[in-house]
Design an enzyme around this catalytic site. Structure first.
Site, PDB file in Angstrom:
ATOM      1  N   TRP A 150      -4.890 -40.151 -27.456  1.00 36.02           N
ATOM      2  CA  TRP A 150      -5.935 -39.703 -28.390  1.00 36.02           C
ATOM      3  C   TRP A 150      -5.909 -40.488 -29.697  1.00 36.02           C
ATOM      4  CZ3 TRP A 150      -5.210 -35.474 -32.452  1.00 36.02           C
ATOM      5  CH2 TRP A 150      -3.916 -35.497 -32.975  1.00 36.02           C
ATOM      6  N   ASP A 151      -4.908 -41.400 -29.831  1.00 40.22           N
ATOM      7  CA  ASP A 151      -4.711 -42.107 -31.099  1.00 40.22           C
ATOM      8  C   ASP A 151      -5.940 -42.892 -31.540  1.00 40.22           C
ATOM      9  OD1 ASP A 151      -2.292 -41.588 -29.647  1.00 40.22           O
ATOM     10  OD2 ASP A 151      -1.196 -42.696 -31.176  1.00 40.22           O
ATOM     11  N   LYS A 153       6.124 -30.941 -34.517  1.00 41.02           N
ATOM     12  CA  LYS A 153       6.361 -32.384 -34.546  1.00 41.02           C
ATOM     13  C   LYS A 153       5.387 -33.062 -35.514  1.00 41.02           C
ATOM     14  CE  LYS A 153       6.378 -36.402 -31.481  1.00 41.02           C
ATOM     15  NZ  LYS A 153       6.037 -36.916 -30.158  1.00 41.02           N
ATOM     16  N   GLN A 154       4.148 -32.563 -35.506  1.00 40.40           N
ATOM     17  CA  GLN A 154       3.112 -33.234 -36.299  1.00 40.40           C
ATOM     18  C   GLN A 154       1.999 -32.244 -36.621  1.00 40.40           C
ATOM     19  OE1 GLN A 154       2.602 -35.334 -32.431  1.00 40.40           O
ATOM     20  NE2 GLN A 154       0.692 -35.966 -33.372  1.00 40.40           N
ATOM     21  N   GLU A 196       3.818 -31.689 -30.078  1.00 39.68           N
ATOM     22  CA  GLU A 196       4.446 -31.778 -28.755  1.00 39.68           C
ATOM     23  C   GLU A 196       5.759 -31.016 -28.655  1.00 39.68           C
ATOM     24  OE1 GLU A 196       4.575 -36.045 -28.094  1.00 39.68           O
ATOM     25  OE2 GLU A 196       2.596 -35.895 -27.146  1.00 39.68           O
TER      26      GLU A 196
HETATM   27  C1  BGC Z   1       2.520 -38.361 -30.601  1.00 40.18           C
HETATM   28  C2  BGC Z   1       1.148 -38.303 -29.991  1.00 40.18           C
HETATM   29  C3  BGC Z   1       0.627 -39.705 -29.795  1.00 40.18           C
HETATM   30  C4  BGC Z   1       1.599 -40.525 -28.988  1.00 40.18           C
HETATM   31  C5  BGC Z   1       1.174 -41.961 -28.840  1.00 40.18           C
HETATM   32  C6  BGC Z   1       3.416 -39.233 -29.743  1.00 40.18           C
HETATM   33  O1  BGC Z   1       4.658 -39.368 -30.341  1.00 40.18           O
HETATM   34  O2  BGC Z   1       3.077 -37.087 -30.691  1.00 40.18           O
HETATM   35  O3  BGC Z   1       0.284 -37.568 -30.814  1.00 40.18           O
HETATM   36  O4  BGC Z   1      -0.591 -39.668 -29.146  1.00 40.18           O
HETATM   37  O5  BGC Z   1       2.844 -40.520 -29.631  1.00 40.18           O
HETATM   38  O6  BGC Z   1       1.133 -42.594 -30.075  1.00 40.18           O
END
Ligand code: BGC
Length: 807
Positions: A356-357, A615-616, A495
């Site tokens: 999704w980045d 995590k984010q 996550e």
């Molecule tokens: C992040 C995700 C991201 C992925 C790829 C993961 O560490 O939690 O949000 O899409 O990395 O960059």
């Protein structure tokens, strides 16, 4: 780092892999790590070349279980250039004493340089200067130039120039137990006396890759190549020439290796090997090729540069990020079936998959090079059939795009993931991040808003959007008790929470971010249909069989999605409030860096699902993606209150419970804090800016730069600090932190018209370029909205800003 340079002035074997990633050179078609040409793969060196779409699948038998993975393949190494002096060993960092050393990434040209003066084992002093680029002018072209100066000796040298197809994927330690061989040899070849070539194919996906290299030697000041002695050695998967010639003390000699790279995905070729050979023979010499490359970059900088004269460090890092983003996503990318690999094209982390980045990548491109976004969105459109099949297989309707996407759009997320702290393979439930589907919808809409590209919406975008809305309607269910729609069994962007503690089934109930996105999506669909020509809308509805009943259901969902709240804040998901608080101080003291709190907890036998630790940014994403007005409308439509302080409370609450284990989180928090606490936003912006050059996660950047963060920082400047926003047909600007932005200058393109924006002395000037003008162009600051004609400038006085910046 100074000016337009990222420079290292000593060789550090420990840091070399990171530097290689940061000094990669690419053109959006292919990209090559900044490895020294003379080094073979080893603990401190990893030659890596990657091209969009260059995927291959391999199965590893792991504990008796077959584990299938798709990887972005490390292509043959075209860099190989070695120097042998007299009968000595090939010059390499282990064989010499460095007297001077410089490793530079020239940001303006996306060119890597190394300059070194060294003593070899026989006491000979030599200077070697290397420059190389991957051409932005011609997507298949690359060039290396060496200048060799024998400082205190004369004698015979040999140059080994090779193409090496024996590459494997093995830079990511966590993946090393999995199959890393992806290439099979096809054949080596020569094209005349100066040119070697090699073709390989991927083992499963049968992608053919061919490279050709023309190597010439030019004595000091001579434009004609010298006649040198050449010998050839070839194997199925490797070909080299040795060029032998005499050099004289103090007289520089130049070696040029011009390279072409083609794959069987390319257009307008008969087959890659023939194309590589034909093209390389026609390439000009290095200087001319470099001039064309430079001209292409000059044009790119003209449209993409940002100037921030007051903030030297930020200025430099922003430019570094622009160069890297364009190296991966350029106009060349737009001619291919390419998505945005989360880690760029300069490493193998996340196997080159598309996540999704891209949500963080498009805002910068939309307002500069929207044709690139358009093409990248088509990557999704081409995989719509697969997404439909995935939805159907899971018992849903519409299109369910995978969390990790590669060649054909099937789900590429692994089912197990190695925890480097515990050494154990943990189940990976991250595929339940269905929110990627919301991101795709959002990306199409924002692209449309920035460009008014109705044709795209008509031919591709609307279909993607309808099928995504339909998916959400089918995964949601109505809860009569609440009289609301709910979504169960999914994960948000955080996550660390994959399921409820102790629960056998994966996923969570009512992730607020997901549910709010679904409410927004279902509210947006009527606008999409209204925009389409009536006949087209009817045709599309007919073809996709979108019934009136379905439209009514979506309308109802837009008013009745369930959003959980607790303690006056949005709950990340239902039940979040019942989780345990984490003893943050304890873990900070014990581990220092606690960004990857999940790994720490799991290694201690704990389950991160139990704790209020993210995590984010998750719920907070909403404030990042939407403006205050949009969110108020969304929440009020849902019948939830949206008081003036909801954002502040929610952001503050999760800020204290987020470990920022993904660097994307720094971008998001900087973005949401920009209107609330600009100073804190700026500090986080700087953390995000420094995160790849400083490798803040301690070892991830060497496996590939973070595309989302690099472009996210550019978006922060544009959206967070300059306050850029598109409402209707008006481009609005609302600058903050004026003293940091003093003198800032940007180029932008809004709906076809190129703009120059300049902020100085309390005024914001916007110039609409006459060339290519497509009006009417409306630009506004606050309520002051002006219409600009071609070549016109308007000047907006900016209200003085109260809080002085703390320095
Ligand atoms: C992040 C995700 C991201 C992925 C790829 C993961 O560490 O939690 O949000 O899409 O990395 O960059």
């Amino acid at each position: 780092m100074q000016g337009f340079e990222l420079a290292y002035d000593y060789f550090d074997p420990e840091a070399e892999l990171l530097r290689e990633a940061l000094t990669s050179t690419g053109n959006g078609y292919f990209c090559t790590r900044g490895t020294a040409e003379w080094e073979d793969p080893g603990p401190s060196h990893y030659p890596g070349t990657y091209a969009h779409g260059g995927y291959n699948r391999e199965t590893t038998i792991f504990d008796g279980r077959p584990v299938l993975n798709e990887d972005l393949v490390n292509l043959p190494n075209w860099l190989v250039l070695k120097l042998r002096i007299e009968d000595g060993p090939a010059v390499g960092f282990d064989e010499i004493d460095l007297l001077d050393y410089k490793h530079v990434y020239d940001i303006r040209l996306a060119m890597v340089r190394r300059e070194m003066r060294f003593l070899d084992r026989a006491g000979r002093e030599t200077t070697l200067r290397s420059r190389r680029f991957v051409s932005m002018a011609h997507s298949h072209q690359a060039g290396i130039e060496w200048t060799i100066v024998p400082e205190n000796w004369s004698g015979r040298v040999e140059i080994v120039t090779a193409l090496d197809g024996r590459m494997t994927n093995h830079i990511v330690a966590r993946y090393r137990e999995l199959e890393g061989r992806h290439l099979d040899p096809v054949s080596p070849r020569t094209f005349g006396p100066e040119t070697i070539a090699l073709e390989v194919q991927t083992r499963q996906s049968h992608l053919y890759i061919a490279e050709a290299a023309r190597t010439r030697v030019f004595p000091d000041g001579d434009r004609r190549p010298a006649d040198v002695e050449r010998s050839l050695h070839q194997m199925q998967d490797y070909i080299q020439q040795i060029l032998a010639f005499d050099v004289e003390q103090g007289r520089p000699v130049r070696v040029e290796k011009m390279v072409s790279l083609f794959t069987s995905h390319d257009n307008a070729i008969t087959e890659p090997l023939a194309a590589a050979g034909r093209h390389v023979l026609r390439y000009p010499d290095f200087a001319e090729a470099l001039a064309e490359h430079e001209a292409a970059w000059t044009e790119l900088w003209d449209g993409c540069d940002v100037r921030l004269p007051r903030e030297e460090r930020a200025q430099l890092l922003l430019r570094l990020h622009i160069a890297h983003v364009l190296q991966v996503c350029s106009r060349h990318t737009a001619r291919h079936d390419a998505g945005v690999p989360a880690r760029g094209l300069n490493g193998e982390a996340y196997r080159g998959h598309v996540f999704w980045d891209e949500l963080y990548v498009y805002p910068f491109l939309n307002l500069r090079l929207p044709e690139i976004t358009r093409a990248l969105l088509l990557y999704r459109y081409r995989r719509l059939t697969e997404a439909r099949a995935a939805a159907a297989e899971a018992g849903y309707q519409g299109a369910m795009f995978p969390w990790q996407s590669g060649s054909d759009g099937t789900e590429e997320t692994q089912s197990v993931h190695l925890n480097p702290l515990s050494g154990k393979w943990d189940p990976d439930l991250s595929r339940n991040q269905r929110h990627v589907n919301a991101a795709i919808f959002y990306n199409v809409w924002r692209y449309y808003q920035a460009t008014a590209d109705l044709e795209f919406l008509r031919d591709y975008g609307a279909e993607l959007m309808l099928e995504i809305a339909r998916f959400w309607a089918s995964i949601a269910h109505y809860n009569p008790r609440r009289e609301r729609y709910e979504i169960h069994g999914v994960m948000g962007p955080d996550e660390f929470h994959e399921k409820y503690p102790g629960a056998p089934e994966p996923g969570l109930r009512n992730n607020a971010y997901t549910n709010a996105m679904v409410a927004w999506i279902t509210a947006t669909i009527p606008q999409v249909l209204d925009l389409l020509p009536a006949g087209r809308a009817a045709w599309l509805r007919d073809r996709l069989n979108v019934t009136d009943e379905e439209l009514r259901l979506w309308e109802d969902m837009s008013r009745r999605m369930y959003i959980p709240f607790h303690d006056g804040v949005i709950s990340q998901f239902e039940g979040y409030a019942d989780l345990e608080e984490l003893d943050w101080d304890h873990y900070r003291t014990k581990y220092g860096n606690i960004q990857r709190m999940d790994r720490i907890l799991k290694a201690e036998g704990e389950d991160p699902n139990r704790y209020k630790v993210s995590k984010q940014a998750d719920a907070v994403m909403l404030f990042f993606l939407f403006g205050d007005d949009e969110l108020r409308e969304l929440f009020e439509r849902l019948g939830y209150g949206y008081d003036a302080d909801l954002a502040r409370r929610t952001i503050d609450y999760y800020d204290r419970r987020t470990s920022h284990g993904s660097t994307l989180s720094f971008v998001t928090y900087a973005g949401v804090l920009a209107p609330l606490d600009p100073q804190s936003a700026w500090e986080r912006f700087m953390v995000a800016l420094e995160s790849d050059v400083g490798d803040v996660q301690g070892g991830t950047t060497k496996e590939g730069i973070h595309m989302g963060v690099m472009s996210g920082t550019l978006d922060l400047l544009q959206r967070g600090f300059l306050g850029t926003d598109v409402t209707g047909d008006v481009l609005r600007l609302n600058p903050r932190l004026l003293d940091r932005l003093e003198g800032a200058a940007f180029s932008m393109r809004f709906r076809g018209t190129s703009l120059r924006v300049h902020l100085e002395d309390g005024e914001l000037k916007v110039l609409a370029q006459a060339e290519g003008f497509r009006g009417p162009l409306r630009v506004g600051v606050g309520d002051d909205v002006r219409t600009l004609g071609p070549g016109e400038t308007c000047v907006f006085p900016l209200p003085a800003q109260a809080a002085p910046v703390r320095r």
